[in-house]
Design an enzyme around this catalytic site. Structure first.
Site, mmCIF file in Angstrom:
data_model
loop_
_atom_site.group_PDB
_atom_site.id
_atom_site.type_symbol
_atom_site.label_atom_id
_atom_site.label_comp_id
_atom_site.label_asym_id
_atom_site.label_seq_id
_atom_site.Cartn_x
_atom_site.Cartn_y
_atom_site.Cartn_z
ATOM 1 N N GLN A 141 0.811 -1.216 0.000
ATOM 2 C CA GLN A 141 0.000 0.000 0.000
ATOM 3 C C GLN A 141 0.845 1.266 0.000
ATOM 4 O O GLN A 141 0.349 2.337 -0.370
ATOM 5 C CB GLN A 141 -0.959 -0.002 1.189
ATOM 6 C CG GLN A 141 -0.289 0.121 2.551
ATOM 7 C CD GLN A 141 -1.283 -0.007 3.689
ATOM 8 O OE1 GLN A 141 -1.797 -1.082 3.964
ATOM 9 N NE2 GLN A 141 -1.541 1.097 4.383
ATOM 10 N N CYS B 47 -5.319 0.473 3.295
ATOM 11 C CA CYS B 47 -5.432 -0.933 3.669
ATOM 12 C C CYS B 47 -6.832 -1.471 3.341
ATOM 13 O O CYS B 47 -6.994 -2.626 2.930
ATOM 14 C CB CYS B 47 -5.128 -1.115 5.147
ATOM 15 S SG CYS B 47 -6.141 -0.089 6.235
ATOM 16 N N HIS C 59 -6.775 -1.304 11.398
ATOM 17 C CA HIS C 59 -6.114 -1.712 10.155
ATOM 18 C C HIS C 59 -6.946 -2.825 9.510
ATOM 19 O O HIS C 59 -7.327 -3.784 10.167
ATOM 20 C CB HIS C 59 -4.704 -2.213 10.486
ATOM 21 C CG HIS C 59 -3.874 -2.548 9.289
ATOM 22 N ND1 HIS C 59 -3.733 -1.709 8.210
ATOM 23 C CD2 HIS C 59 -3.101 -3.639 9.003
ATOM 24 C CE1 HIS C 59 -2.922 -2.264 7.313
ATOM 25 N NE2 HIS C 59 -2.544 -3.436 7.760
#
Lengths: 250, 99
Positions: free
Chosen positions: A20, A26, A164
């Site tokens: 990324q 993410c 995340h």
């Protein structure tokens, strides 16, 4: 349920671990990974999909490009958008210009989904069952995982709230380190175990270790609703039509 | 371990790490500041890895000269809202005896 699952071995995971970069995207990688998985499971074809399309074009819901988002809204976007293109035609730049270029992509090759659902939350057994059927997008608390290298992560993290977005692609049990979730990250192949994390499974809190069971979502795709005009499907259709025409002429 | 190394050895490690990770700092005092963060992170890694009961290993990687705040700001972007979890389905509801 099987004792071990690894969707990589069944060809439902793009082999190259994606990166990324310095972009809070993410969520886009978790979303494409989940759609790549269910698409391969239902159609037999593994197509690497475009995170950049999500970053540039999915701006109307709660996704904000490199400023963050969630796979759940990306699934909604993909459904409403009529599919998502491959990253071969709309490659990743990690730049957050919000300039959607998908309309310029002259391609019929899109992967579609029918929608998304949520796995019963705070229930690792239901999550295990879900992962046995398809890769699942989850949120984990990963602020303390920057220097994870190998093994089953049992370190410090919030067990209540994730920050995340990642993809569970399997689970198993290590003889030394116990039960784990096999998680595909988007920090490149140099991080962790070739880009993957093994996270403690069957945690004593219902939320799961690092909140892994708090927000598990997955795309749904039925066999009959596939709009994927992939090259192999296209060739088969053309061959079939030609054979019909030949038979008719004879 | 980091505590047994002298400053020069750690600096050599850092120089090598910079090359391996393609990093280059030109700002005034930036490299020195990054080196201090690198040292702190190295200490954390080696303290963790010296525990014989650890279940996992830590290691140097491309994030090793970032502070925790910098890492979180750049590499974590997951947003979670309860309203997004309203579509709970029975499809994968685990029931005793599921095979």
């Amino acid at each position: 349920l099987p004792d071990e699952v690894d969707w990589r071995e069944r060809g439902a995971v793009v082999p190259r671990v994606k990166r990324q970069g310095e972009c809070g995207s993410c969520w886009a990688f978790a979303a494409t990974g989940a759609v790549e998985g269910i698409n391969q499971i239902t159609t037999g074809e593994l197509v690497s999909l475009s995170e950049q399309e999500l970053i540039d074009c999915d701006r109307g819901n709660d996704n904000f490009g490199c400023a963050g988002g969630g796979a759940v809204w990306a699934f909604e976007f993909i459904k409403e958008n009529g599919g998502i293109v491959s990253d071969e035609v709309y490659g990743y730049t990690g730049e957050d210009t919000a300039a959607c270029k998908a309309i310029e992509m002259k391609t019929t090759r899109v992967v579609t989904i029918n929608g998304h659902e949520v796995v019963p939350v705070n229930d690792e057994m239901s999550l295990k069952k879900a992962v046995a059927y398809q890769p699942i997008s989850v949120m984990i608390s990963a602020a303390n995982m920057s220097d994870y290298k190998s093994g089953v992560y049992k370190g410090a993290c919030s067990n209540l709230w994730g920050d995340h977005n990642v993809l569970i692609v399997g689970y198993g049990t290590s003889s030394d380190e116990g039960d784990y979730w096999l998680i595909r990250n988007s920090w490149g192949p140099e991080w962790g175990e070739g880009g993957y994390l093994r996270l403690q499974r069957n945690f004593h809190e219902p939320t799961g270790k690092c909140a892994v069971a708090v927000a598990p979502v997955y795309p749904i795709k039925s066999n009959s609703s596939s709009h994927l005009l992939s090259p192999s499907v296209f060739k088969l259709v053309v061959l079939f039509v030609f054979q019909l025409i030949s038979l008719a002429l004879l | 371990t980091e505590s047994q190394r002298n400053e020069g050895e750690v600096l050599t490690m850092y120089e090598q790490w910079l090359v391996e990770n393609g990093k280059n700092y030109n700002g005034l005092g930036e490299k020195e500041r990054r080196f201090k963060i690198f040292k702190d992170n190295l200490k954390r890694i080696e303290e963790h890895n010296s525990d014989p009961n650890r279940s996992y290993e830590r290691g140097l990687n491309k994030f090793s000269d970032l502070t925790a705040d910098e890492f979180q700001a750049s590499y974590l972007g997951g947003k979670m809202e309860k309203k997004s979890l309203s579509d709970v389905a029975e499809r994968y509801q685990y029931k005793e005896g599921d095979v």
